[in-house]
Write an enzyme that holds these catalytic residues in place. Structure first.
Site, PDB file in Angstrom:
ATOM      1  CB  CYS A 105      -0.955  -0.024   1.188  1.00 16.38           C
ATOM      2  SG  CYS A 105      -2.116  -1.410   1.093  1.00 16.38           S
ATOM      3  CB  THR A 106       3.989   2.159   1.753  1.00 18.78           C
ATOM      4  OG1 THR A 106       3.344   2.085   3.038  1.00 18.78           O
ATOM      5  CG2 THR A 106       4.985   3.300   1.749  1.00 18.78           C
TER       6      THR A 106
END
Length: 156
Positions: free
Chosen positions: A44-45
């Site tokens: 997600c980062t």
């Protein structure tokens, strides 16, 4: 996954600053609406930072980016600040929008079946119609894919 050519379900959620944001607020703009599992996780980062890095080009093409997960407003604020994200993150802790967009599905994690968010991206046109959709996207490639799709549409 919702069908291309159908109206995108409208919603109102809180952003990372606690403000209410609705999909209809962006009428007249293209919206890249991406659903992701959890703030501050590796994939997600990578995805959020790739959107951050391409955000100026995406904006030049009249599009906005909205990221949605089940995380809280507070979690989104920390995520935004930590990675200097220039776009809107929306909190859906009740999973109403995640369900409306059909991204909450059974997944296998560590050999167990669990309900979770399938990484999915929708492109919604200026009139609120789903133009394109992809599920199980690769986090680091997703933003470039959608930038290219927007550019290709403009050249048609």
């Amino acid at each position: 996954m919702l069908e291309v050519g159908t109206p995108a379900p409208d919603f109102t959620l809180q952003d990372q600053n606690g403000n209410e944001v609705s999909l209809h607020d962006f009428k007249g703009k293209k919206v890249i609406l991406y659903f992701y599992p959890k703030d501050n996780t590796a994939g997600c980062t990578k995805q959020a930072c790739a959107y951050r890095d391409l955000y100026p080009q995406i904006s030049q093409h009249g599009a906005v980016v909205l990221g949605i997960s089940k995380d809280t407003v507070r979690s989104h604020k920390k995520f935004e600040e930590k990675f200097e994200l220039p776009f809107t993150l929306l909190a859906d802790p009740d999973r109403g929008v995640l369900n409306a967009y059909e991204v909450q599905k059974e997944k296998t994690m560590y050999g167990k079946k669990v309900m979770g968010t399938v990484r999915t991206t929708y492109l919604i046109d200026e009139n609120g119609i789903i133009q394109d959709a992809q599920e199980k996207v690769r986090p680091e490639e997703d933003p470039q894919t959608w930038l290219e799709k927007i550019q290709k549409q403009e050249n048609q």
